[in-house]
Each structure stands twice: as C-alpha cells, then as structure tokens.
Design a protein around this motif. Sequence first.
Motif: not given
Length: 152
Positions: A43-67
């Motif tokens: 998003v505008e040249g940057k990743l809003p979140l980084v890391g692995k789903v199930g560790a640093e990110l929740t399923v909902d955060e991963g779903r938003e990144m997939a969107r």
Amino acid sequence: MTPEQRLAELGLTLPEVVPPLAAYVPAVRTGDLVYTSGQVPLVEGKLPLVGKVGAELTVDEGREMARICALNALAALKSEVGDLGRIVRIVKAVVFVASDPGFTGQPQVANGASELLAEVLGEAGRHARSAVGVASLPLDAPVEVELIAEVS
C-alpha cells in the motif's frame, strides 16, 4: 454496474500498479487469458503488516492482507487490458500464505482475496483457487496472490 462503480461503492480505489520487485512484468496476456505476477499487499509502496499468519498475524489480519493483494492484482489486470469491464471471468486464484508451521487456516486467509473478487466482479469473480502455506514470501509479506483471468 461496472467493476469500477462497485469498487467505489465499496469505498475502494484501484491502486497504481505495484512496480515489479525483480525481473518480471506485472501481467502478461496470451490470447484471451491474462496471468498476473504474484502481488503482495503493498500500500503506497509499503507493507502494512509483515510476518507469518498464525504467529505474528491473526487469520483476520491475513484475510485483510489477501484483500489488498487481490486489489493489487486487479490493478495489474487493468494495466494489461485497460478496463476491468473486459474481464469475462477470474479463472483461478493462487493464494500463498506465509504460515507458522502449525497453521492450517490458509483457506480462511485466502477468502479475503476471493470475497473481494466476487464483490467487485460479481459472478465473473467466482473462481477456482489454491491456498498454499509457505515458509516465507518476498519482503516478509504475509500473503501473495496471483490470478488468471479470461478477458474479451
């Protein structure tokens, strides 16, 4: 209603095409098919979140990144065909999820991309899909999405 009108109705704006991170192009057309390169959730040249789903990110955060990945993939498609209205059907989506070793919810994360495509393209956005857990992705992105689309 056009795909662009649906995007506006959803409060979304199609971003500029994400510049390639290496030696490839964002999308390639062959005949009536367009293949996008894998799109990470920049998003505008940057990743809003980084890391692995199930560790640093929740399923909902991963779903938003997939969107966001799916939105970037639509931008790549539009750059190749000029108008999202030329999409006859999304044939296939492949969603790569950087996953904690014990994480098995890749399909739920991938739904973020699939649901966005259906919201924007209607029936033409319904597609075959693979949701694949991987050890890591470029830039430590949590998700990457590639599409195959039939176009007119």
